[in-house]
Design a protein around this motif. Structure first.
Motif, short mmCIF file in Angstrom:
data_model
loop_
_atom_site.label_atom_id
_atom_site.label_comp_id
_atom_site.label_asym_id
_atom_site.label_seq_id
_atom_site.Cartn_x
_atom_site.Cartn_y
_atom_site.Cartn_z
N LYS A 210 1.08 -1.07 -0.13
CA LYS A 210 -0.06 0.11 0.04
C LYS A 210 0.22 1.24 -0.09
O LYS A 210 0.29 2.56 -1.07
N MET A 211 1.78 1.68 0.52
CA MET A 211 3.09 2.05 0.58
C MET A 211 3.72 2.58 -1.04
O MET A 211 3.12 3.71 -1.02
N ILE A 212 3.64 2.06 -1.86
CA ILE A 212 4.01 1.86 -3.17
C ILE A 212 2.65 2.48 -3.98
O ILE A 212 2.70 3.64 -4.65
N GLU A 213 1.94 1.48 -3.27
CA GLU A 213 0.45 2.32 -4.14
C GLU A 213 0.32 2.99 -3.73
O GLU A 213 -0.24 4.57 -5.17
N ALA A 214 0.56 4.02 -2.73
CA ALA A 214 0.38 5.35 -2.78
C ALA A 214 1.27 6.18 -3.50
O ALA A 214 1.33 7.47 -3.74
N LEU A 215 2.08 5.13 -2.87
CA LEU A 215 3.74 6.80 -4.43
C LEU A 215 3.50 7.03 -5.14
O LEU A 215 2.86 8.00 -5.71
N PHE A 216 2.99 5.83 -6.09
CA PHE A 216 2.65 6.00 -7.68
C PHE A 216 1.47 6.69 -7.56
O PHE A 216 1.80 7.21 -7.95
N ALA A 217 -0.28 6.40 -7.13
CA ALA A 217 -0.82 7.36 -7.12
C ALA A 217 -1.05 9.09 -6.84
O ALA A 217 -1.89 9.58 -7.70
N THR A 218 0.12 9.38 -5.98
CA THR A 218 0.00 10.67 -5.57
C THR A 218 1.13 11.64 -6.42
O THR A 218 1.23 12.16 -6.50
N THR A 219 2.44 10.36 -6.79
CA THR A 219 3.60 11.43 -7.48
C THR A 219 3.34 11.03 -8.76
O THR A 219 4.37 11.69 -9.71
N GLY A 220 3.31 9.42 -9.09
CA GLY A 220 3.17 8.88 -10.81
C GLY A 220 4.56 8.24 -10.90
O GLY A 220 5.23 7.53 -11.53
N THR A 221 5.66 8.56 -8.92
CA THR A 221 6.74 7.85 -9.53
C THR A 221 7.23 7.04 -7.80
O THR A 221 6.17 6.96 -7.52
N LEU A 222 8.46 6.50 -7.87
CA LEU A 222 8.51 6.56 -6.73
C LEU A 222 9.77 6.71 -6.59
O LEU A 222 11.41 7.59 -7.53
N PRO A 223 10.25 6.95 -5.48
CA PRO A 223 12.28 8.30 -5.02
C PRO A 223 13.28 7.25 -5.05
O PRO A 223 13.96 7.73 -4.72
N VAL A 224 12.88 5.22 -5.14
CA VAL A 224 13.68 5.26 -5.21
C VAL A 224 13.23 3.44 -6.42
O VAL A 224 12.67 3.42 -6.02
N ASN A 225 14.84 2.82 -6.16
CA ASN A 225 14.86 1.66 -6.75
C ASN A 225 14.33 0.61 -5.59
O ASN A 225 14.50 0.91 -4.75
N VAL A 226 12.89 -0.17 -6.49
CA VAL A 226 12.42 -1.30 -5.35
C VAL A 226 12.27 -3.33 -6.06
O VAL A 226 12.40 -2.88 -7.03
N LYS A 227 12.40 -3.79 -4.87
CA LYS A 227 12.73 -5.18 -4.99
C LYS A 227 12.52 -5.50 -4.13
O LYS A 227 11.92 -5.38 -2.90
N PHE A 228 11.42 -6.72 -4.44
CA PHE A 228 10.80 -7.15 -3.08
C PHE A 228 10.83 -9.07 -3.21
O PHE A 228 10.89 -9.50 -4.73
N ILE A 229 11.06 -9.53 -2.67
CA ILE A 229 11.01 -11.65 -1.92
C ILE A 229 10.33 -11.72 -0.94
O ILE A 229 10.68 -11.15 0.28
N TYR A 230 8.93 -12.29 -1.57
CA TYR A 230 8.33 -12.52 -0.24
C TYR A 230 8.14 -14.40 -0.06
O TYR A 230 7.94 -15.20 -1.05
N GLU A 231 8.88 -14.49 0.70
CA GLU A 231 8.55 -16.55 0.54
C GLU A 231 7.09 -17.21 1.48
O GLU A 231 6.25 -16.41 1.99
N GLY A 232 7.26 -18.75 1.50
CA GLY A 232 6.33 -19.24 2.32
C GLY A 232 6.88 -19.71 3.26
O GLY A 232 6.04 -21.25 3.11
N GLU A 233 8.10 -19.71 4.18
CA GLU A 233 8.15 -20.87 4.72
C GLU A 233 9.17 -20.24 5.27
O GLU A 233 9.69 -21.16 6.56
N GLU A 234 9.11 -19.17 6.25
CA GLU A 234 9.33 -18.88 7.38
C GLU A 234 9.20 -19.18 8.48
O GLU A 234 10.23 -19.81 9.45
N GLU A 235 7.76 -19.27 8.54
CA GLU A 235 7.80 -20.33 9.54
C GLU A 235 7.75 -21.61 10.06
O GLU A 235 7.73 -22.02 11.18
N ILE A 236 8.19 -21.83 8.82
CA ILE A 236 9.12 -23.44 9.03
C ILE A 236 10.37 -23.14 9.21
O ILE A 236 11.35 -24.43 9.01
N GLY A 237 11.48 -22.29 9.30
CA GLY A 237 12.42 -22.12 8.92
C GLY A 237 13.89 -21.56 8.24
O GLY A 237 14.47 -21.90 7.82
#
Length: 460
Positions: free
Chosen positions: A132-159
């Motif tokens: 939602k932070m990324i959504e708000a930045l794009f919606a209000t400024t049309g861009t982002l102040p930095v480059n971004v990468k995302f990595i979300y995993e599905g195994e943190e709760e099992i180590g």
């Protein structure tokens, strides 16, 4: 109107819609430890990929591992600006015992400005804030102040068993200037905190074997070694009466606290009396010369987690036990290597091995400590962003626990890790009635948005 004022107005206007969307995410029972929920894990991964598409992020992928998938996306058009790698997890803990939940764990419910659901605080709610932070930045400024990468995993709760190999394989793709993780908590209600270090872990099991079987204590007692006595002798040798660890070489590589860190801890005015009341003891215990916070955040430990052997049923059985064992874990601090510590433990046990028994040592649960320097610009920038929104000084803390994947990130990618969390220790993550205080959801969105601007002004 400044950029941040525009963003603040956007969050206020879209709050209800955002919460409804978060509820949709929380309805997915993505329990990583239960095979019955494998399809739900896939569903949650796809939900995130779809969310990335709505944000117009690029290079979106769902990579299947030997376990559960990793979801990736990026946006790399802020020329000359730093790159922030966001990490989080979409898997959740099981919900047992179900009868203790006041509302269904996967039917998100808001009560008293708290959102109740499994994963609300750990970690779906905080992952959702990134989006939602990324959504708000794009919606209000049309861009982002930095480059971004995302990595979300599905195994943190099992180590996170398969994420290190993923990070190693895609090391170049994940190259960034810092890693930002929102999977920790505030220092307390209304008290923001930047966690800049976590302890590592090394664990062993000691199995002691004496006679070929339990013996009659009247016939053999005093003439054959008792496995429990032998084990007790070994365990007693690990620490002195003050809790100082007696394993030769254990402290050799411990990175000492700086005076600036110790002063920052003193400034927190931590109430040790409250800890006594919380845990129900009359006095605290630990290494001389260190405060409670220093002992639990920045000093290594050796704790016996369990002891077994002999007869423990009702009444008495006059046996001389042939077998006994103990499980031990050490929390490690920066510059202590888990393999080296395990080797020192083995050498210590061998040195203090009583006569008349054989000993076997097995290893488990190893991971190094992590530390981003307290005065690192990215750490200090995080503190400034918290203070703009919470209007109180930020606490700079270390975590007494361990998150192995953070150490893996630190070791493989060799970039600073910034832990900016918004949960509270009282929010029952891993327990029934997990919840997230929406006050911190609201403030956290603004803190994260400001932080990207703070980072954008720092040198690459």
């Amino acid at each position: 109107m400044t950029n941040l004022q525009q963003i603040d107005a956007y969050f206020a206007e879209h709050r209800e819609a955002h919460l409804n969307e978060l509820k949709e995410f929380l309805q997915i029972p993505s329990i990583s430890s239960l095979s019955d929920h494998k399809e739900d894990i896939q569903h949650a991964a796809q939900w995130l990929a779809n969310a990335f598409e709505k944000l117009n992020l690029e290079n979106i992928s769902i990579t299947q591992t030997a376990g559960h998938p990793v979801v990736y996306a990026d946006w790399l058009h802020a020329e000359g600006k730093p790159t922030v790698l966001f990490y989080g997890h979409y898997d959740v803990q099981p919900v047992d015992p179900l009868n203790l939940w006041e509302s269904e764990p996967f039917n998100p419910t808001i009560r008293d400005n708290k959102l109740f659901a499994r994963g609300a605080s750990d970690d779906k709610g905080q992952v959702f804030m990134h989006l939602k932070m990324i959504e708000a930045l794009f919606a209000t400024t049309g861009t982002l102040p930095v480059n971004v990468k995302f990595i979300y995993e599905g195994e943190e709760e099992i180590g996170s068993p398969h994420l290190p190999s993923f990070v190693e394989e895609y090391k170049e793709k994940l190259a960034s200037d810092l890693i930002l993780i929102s999977d920790t908590g505030l220092y307390g209600p209304g008290k923001p905190a930047v966690c800049y270090g976590l302890r590592g872990l090394a664990g062993i099991q000691i199995d002691v074997r004496g006679a070929k079987g339990d013996l009659h204590s009247g016939l053999y007692g005093g003439g054959v070694q008792n496995a429990i006595h032998a084990l007790a002798e070994i365990l007693a040798s690990f620490r002195d009466e003050h809790g100082t660890i007696q394993v030769e070489g254990f402290y050799d590589n411990v990175l000492p606290l700086t005076e600036e860190e110790r002063e920052a801890y003193r400034a927190l005015n931590f109430d040790e009396e409250s800890v006594k009341q919380e845990v129900g003891v009359k006095e605290l215990f630990g290494e001389h010369g260190f405060t409670y916070l220093e002992r639990t955040w920045a000093r290594p430990t050796l704790e016996v987690n369990g002891v077994f052997g002999g007869f423990s049923g009702e009444g008495i059985k006059t046996v001389l036990p042939a077998e006994a064992g103990a499980k031990i874990t050490c929390r490690l601090v920066p510059d202590q290597e888990p393999d080296e510590i395990v080797a020192l433990l083995k050498a210590h046990v061998e040195k203090h091995k009583p006569a008349g028994v054989e000993i076997n040592i097995s290893e488990f649960d190893k991971g190094p400590a992590f530390l981003t320097p307290f005065d690192h610009p990215f750490i200090q920038a995080a503190g400034r962003s918290y203070e703009k929104v919470y209007h109180v000084p930020t606490a700079y803390t270390r975590g007494g626990g361990s998150i192995p994947i953070v150490a893996a990130f630190d070791e493989i990618l060799e970039i600073p890790v910034v832990l900016m969390g918004f949960g509270l220790s009282s929010e029952n993550f891993h327990a029934p009635n997990e919840h997230f205080h929406l006050e911190n959801f609201d403030k956290g969105l603004r803190v994260l948005s400001d932080y990207l601007y703070e980072v954008s002004e720092l040198q690459k």
